[in-house]
Design a protein around this motif. Structure first.
Motif, mmCIF file in Angstrom:
data_model
loop_
_atom_site.group_PDB
_atom_site.id
_atom_site.type_symbol
_atom_site.label_atom_id
_atom_site.label_comp_id
_atom_site.label_asym_id
_atom_site.label_seq_id
_atom_site.Cartn_x
_atom_site.Cartn_y
_atom_site.Cartn_z
ATOM 1 N N SER A 80 1.060 -1.285 0.538
ATOM 2 C CA SER A 80 -0.300 -0.213 0.030
ATOM 3 C C SER A 80 0.463 1.279 -0.256
ATOM 4 C CB SER A 80 -0.730 -0.082 1.310
ATOM 5 O OG SER A 80 -1.860 -1.336 1.222
ATOM 6 N N LYS A 81 1.538 1.226 0.839
ATOM 7 C CA LYS A 81 3.206 2.434 0.634
ATOM 8 C C LYS A 81 3.307 2.860 -0.540
ATOM 9 C CE LYS A 81 6.803 3.780 3.295
ATOM 10 N NZ LYS A 81 8.499 3.593 3.882
ATOM 11 N N GLU A 82 3.547 1.479 -1.256
ATOM 12 C CA GLU A 82 4.569 1.943 -2.944
ATOM 13 C C GLU A 82 3.473 2.081 -3.466
ATOM 14 O OE1 GLU A 82 6.221 -1.796 -3.738
ATOM 15 O OE2 GLU A 82 7.918 -1.858 -2.834
ATOM 16 N N LYS A 83 1.985 1.495 -3.519
ATOM 17 C CA LYS A 83 0.844 2.225 -4.159
ATOM 18 C C LYS A 83 1.227 3.520 -4.091
ATOM 19 C CE LYS A 83 -3.856 1.280 -4.953
ATOM 20 N NZ LYS A 83 -5.266 0.610 -4.696
ATOM 21 N N SER A 84 0.360 4.302 -2.882
ATOM 22 C CA SER A 84 0.895 5.504 -2.878
ATOM 23 C C SER A 84 1.343 6.288 -3.873
ATOM 24 C CB SER A 84 1.015 5.397 -1.529
ATOM 25 O OG SER A 84 -0.693 4.789 -0.486
ATOM 26 N N LEU A 86 3.735 5.617 -6.142
ATOM 27 C CA LEU A 86 3.598 5.795 -7.473
ATOM 28 C C LEU A 86 2.391 6.415 -7.829
ATOM 29 C CD1 LEU A 86 4.110 2.195 -8.751
ATOM 30 C CD2 LEU A 86 5.334 3.853 -8.734
ATOM 31 N N GLU A 87 1.454 6.560 -7.272
ATOM 32 C CA GLU A 87 -0.295 8.008 -7.475
ATOM 33 C C GLU A 87 0.631 8.919 -7.210
ATOM 34 O OE1 GLU A 87 -2.677 6.437 -4.582
ATOM 35 O OE2 GLU A 87 -3.257 4.722 -6.079
ATOM 36 N N GLY A 88 1.010 8.849 -6.163
ATOM 37 C CA GLY A 88 1.302 10.332 -6.064
ATOM 38 C C GLY A 88 2.887 10.854 -7.085
ATOM 39 N N GLU A 89 3.361 9.558 -7.838
ATOM 40 C CA GLU A 89 4.452 10.388 -8.761
ATOM 41 C C GLU A 89 3.519 10.801 -10.125
ATOM 42 O OE1 GLU A 89 7.607 8.389 -11.145
ATOM 43 O OE2 GLU A 89 6.710 7.968 -9.327
ATOM 44 N N TYR A 90 2.594 9.119 -9.499
ATOM 45 C CA TYR A 90 1.183 9.949 -11.416
ATOM 46 C C TYR A 90 0.546 11.084 -11.169
ATOM 47 C CZ TYR A 90 -2.443 9.123 -14.541
ATOM 48 O OH TYR A 90 -2.979 8.750 -15.984
ATOM 49 N N TYR A 91 0.892 11.551 -10.396
ATOM 50 C CA TYR A 91 -0.425 12.954 -10.329
ATOM 51 C C TYR A 91 0.231 14.465 -9.853
ATOM 52 C CZ TYR A 91 -2.292 16.796 -7.043
ATOM 53 O OH TYR A 91 -2.830 18.014 -6.581
ATOM 54 N N ASN A 122 2.322 2.980 -15.962
ATOM 55 C CA ASN A 122 2.260 1.796 -16.635
ATOM 56 C C ASN A 122 3.064 0.828 -15.293
ATOM 57 O OD1 ASN A 122 1.757 1.280 -19.396
ATOM 58 N ND2 ASN A 122 3.203 1.850 -20.070
ATOM 59 N N ASN A 123 4.080 1.571 -15.130
ATOM 60 C CA ASN A 123 4.856 1.128 -13.603
ATOM 61 C C ASN A 123 3.170 1.565 -12.387
ATOM 62 O OD1 ASN A 123 6.977 1.013 -14.521
ATOM 63 N ND2 ASN A 123 8.013 3.179 -13.520
ATOM 64 N N MET A 124 2.896 2.114 -11.905
ATOM 65 C CA MET A 124 1.518 1.956 -11.540
ATOM 66 C C MET A 124 0.574 1.321 -11.666
ATOM 67 S SD MET A 124 -1.473 5.192 -10.604
ATOM 68 C CE MET A 124 -2.021 5.077 -11.997
ATOM 69 N N MET A 125 0.139 1.129 -12.574
ATOM 70 C CA MET A 125 -0.390 -0.414 -12.887
ATOM 71 C C MET A 125 -0.221 -1.287 -13.316
ATOM 72 S SD MET A 125 -3.650 1.180 -13.892
ATOM 73 C CE MET A 125 -4.847 -0.032 -14.085
ATOM 74 N N ASP A 126 1.246 -2.135 -13.448
ATOM 75 C CA ASP A 126 1.653 -3.363 -12.832
ATOM 76 C C ASP A 126 1.820 -3.744 -11.787
ATOM 77 O OD1 ASP A 126 2.222 -3.696 -16.162
ATOM 78 O OD2 ASP A 126 4.114 -2.747 -15.522
#
Length: 650
Positions: A80-84, A86-91, A122-126
């Motif tokens: 969950s930490k890594e997902k947050s 990656l989502e922040g980087e995408y944002y 793609n990194n986030m979706m993977d």
């Protein structure tokens, strides 16, 4: 200053992670508290019906399956930490596209930005697909253990009393009915307790996610506490405190004493040193220009004064923060009205408390030459206009708004960091004169020596970190300016060669084939310009030479190449058989007066020195043709030589 990954997406920390942490924490009671109470309540009732052995067996089953699930539970907190992250980087990448869309369009960088954002997506979706695949496997194991194992073993435990009672021979019909009713009651209690236990086990995943959110929020709070701590070490990993500098506040001026400007890093005092032992002082109503190349550390001085960078050693004496205003390289504009931009960082209420009205703001706009902004709408109403000012105003207008902030705040000291590089020279001179009229003490950080004339002192930063402090008007300052003039003159010496090369490239662009003849003619043009340049540097010229063209032979660098111009007419000098003397009446030759030395103006008007397209003598050419610019005749000859093929040798 910090761990780069820790504060990489600070806005995502503050917005999304704090919200997720609060939501998970609020749902913790409903996910854990209520199932725990139900489990205890139903366990007490079952103990009365099944006895201690029966309820003990059920709980042994629960703890065994819980241990198995714990062993196979994936690290949901880390995921969950890594997902947050990656989502922040995408944002942030999307936010960067929104804020800099026009610049990206000008650079035609759409494809590159698309590739970058697709990579982040793609990194986030993977990672999201990875979490979902792990969840599928874990959910299958979890549902199997909780729904089937707990229920099956629960039925076994509640059927034991009935099975033991049926083994007796004298069991009556009423006893069997009572046992069946008891079995149904125990079954419902057991299923309710199993459901409470299942919800409790399911909440373990939520607790694991909560640990990930807690870790990110804790990182945010740690960074904020470090920033506001008095012993903040700016990322220094050494145990010894290397911040040995002293800051003196409320000083009537600005003073640097033996200060090393060092980039904050984990190396602390041993980091990269930009400027060595900086030492100067500035009193009220004085001005200083800090001059240097890009990257030499000019802005770092401003950061140290503002307290954004640490003071590792030395003494810094500065006025109070209310008496200083900083103008950064990139003007900042908030969301709000035009009035809000002028009075920033104060609010409208603070402006009224100071006794400032809109008419005063209009006068400030007039002083910085921005009064025409009010003509865009009906006068003062434009002060209430809300727009994207960073897009509406031009670069020069943004910087003049910064000067309007100076006049509004009226501080004692002003620090300008490249604050006039987008303003025209006349407005720039006016604004610096305005600062002097208002008796501001100001420090200008710039790479342009032209600003020297507006300042009292000069601090020039060298490439190796050394520096030179000069007083304007002193011999040292004048020598420095003369040195720069010589450097400019050295660069101008290459103009002649570049001009000849330019003509050659123009021919190439016209589609002509440049052969040896063209190259020779191009070199001839360079030689012609060099001759003129040498004549310009001659100290002595005769004024009456402008009316009499010189009959001296052409210089050899012009005469020799002219003979190889293919079909173009060769250059002619004075005929060698004609004597350069006048004959007397008795027939004896009498030497003529030496021809006066031609001046630059006569050479520029006389095509006989430059043009080689005519076969006439220099005197006849200058009298029959209008004056031409130096090099024009040779350029025309060059074009003729290109248009005609050179004669082929038999």
């Amino acid at each position: 200053m910090f761990n780069n990954r820790a504060v990489k997406d600070i806005d995502n920390f503050i917005t999304r992670d704090v919200d997720r942490f609060a939501s998970s924490l609020a749902a913790l009671f409903s996910n854990i508290g209520k199932p725990m109470m139900d489990l205890v309540f139903f366990a007490v009732y079952l103990r009365d019906n099944l006895g201690t052995a029966g309820i003990t067996g059920i709980f042994v089953n629960y703890f065994t399956t819980a241990y198995i699930l714990k062993c196979f539970t994936p690290p949901f907190g880390k995921l969950s930490k890594e997902k947050s992250s990656l989502e922040g980087e995408y944002y942030n990448d999307h936010l960067n596209l929104i804020n800099n869309g026009e610049e990206i369009a000008f650079y035609n960088g759409t494809m590159l930005e698309k590739i970058k954002i697709n990579k982040v997506y793609n990194n986030m979706m993977d990672h999201i697909f990875k979490i979902n695949r792990i969840k599928v496997r874990y959910t299958f194991l979890e549902d199997y253990l909780l729904k089937y194992t707990w229920s099956a073993l629960g039925y076994l435990y509640i059927s034991i009393p009935i099975f033991l009672a049926s083994l007796q021979d004298d069991v009556k019909r009423s006893t069997e009915d009572r046992n069946m009713r008891q079995f149904i009651v125990n079954k419902r209690l057991m299923l309710s307790m199993a459901d409470a236990g299942s919800r409790l086990m399911y909440s373990l995943k939520d607790i694991s996610k909560l640990t990930g959110y807690t870790d990110r929020v804790f990182t945010l709070l740690t960074v904020l506490h470090q920033v506001h701590a008095a012993e903040f070490n700016y990322g220094d990993e050494s145990d010894v405190n290397t911040l040995r500098g002293t800051v003196q506040y409320h000083y009537n001026g600005l003073r640097f004493e033996k200060i090393n400007v060092i980039i904050p890093s984990k190396n602390g005092h041993d980091g990269i040193k930009l400027i060595k032992e900086l030492d100067f002082s500035l009193k009220s109503n004085q001005s200083i220009l800090i001059l240097g190349m890009n990257g030499c550390g000019k802005t770092s001085i401003e950061r140290i004064i503002a307290g954004l960078w640490p003071l590792y050693d030395g003494l810094l004496s500065k006025p109070s923060e209310d008496d200083v205003i900083y103008l950064p390289q990139r003007p900042y504009f908030s969301t709000g009205t035009l009035r809000d931009q002028i009075i920033y960082p104060l609010s409208y209420a603070d402006m009224l408390d100071r006794g400032v009205t809109d008419l005063d703001l209009v006068q400030i706009l007039r002083e910085v030459k921005l009064e025409y902004l009010l003509d865009r709408e009906c006068g003062l109403s434009y002060l209430d206009s809300v727009q994207e000012w960073k897009d509406v105003l031009s670069g020069g207008e943004k910087q003049r708004v910064q000067f309007a902030r100076i006049l509004f705040k009226n501080p004692k000291f002003v620090i300008l960091d490249e604050a006039t590089n987008a303003i025209s020279s006349d407005i720039e001179a006016y604004l610096f004169d305005l600062l002097k009229q208002k008796k501001f003490a100001f420090i200008t950080l710039s790479h342009r020596p032209l600003l020297i004339k507006y300042h009292d002192y000069l601090l020039e930063i060298q490439e190796n970190g050394d520096w030179i402090f000069e007083t304007m008007g002193s011999d040292q300052a004048i020598t420095s300016i003369e040195k720069e003039i010589k450097q400019i003159e050295e660069k101008l010496k290459d103009v002649a060669k570049l001009e000849g090369r330019k003509h050659t490239l123009e021919l190439l662009l016209d589609g002509h084939e440049v052969n040896d003849t063209i190259v020779t003619a191009s070199k001839m043009l360079e030689s012609s310009v060099e001759v003129i340049q040498e004549i310009e540097t001659e100290p002595a010229t005769i004024s009456n030479a402008t009316s009499k063209p010189s009959a001296k032979p052409l210089p050899k660098p012009l005469a020799k190449p002219g003979a190889n111009l293919g079909r173009a007419s060769p250059m002619k000098a004075s005929h060698p058989s004609k004597p350069n003397a006048t004959t007397t009446s008795g027939g004896s030759p009498r030497p003529s007066k030496p021809s006066p030395k031609p001046s630059l103006s006569s050479l520029k008007r006389s095509p006989s020195i430059i043009s080689n397209s005519s076969s006439k003598s220099s005197s006849s050419t200058s009298s029959s043709k209008p004056p031409s610019k130096p090099g024009r005749g040779l350029k025309n000859t060059l074009k003729k030589a290109v248009s005609k093929k050179p004669p082929t040798s038999k």
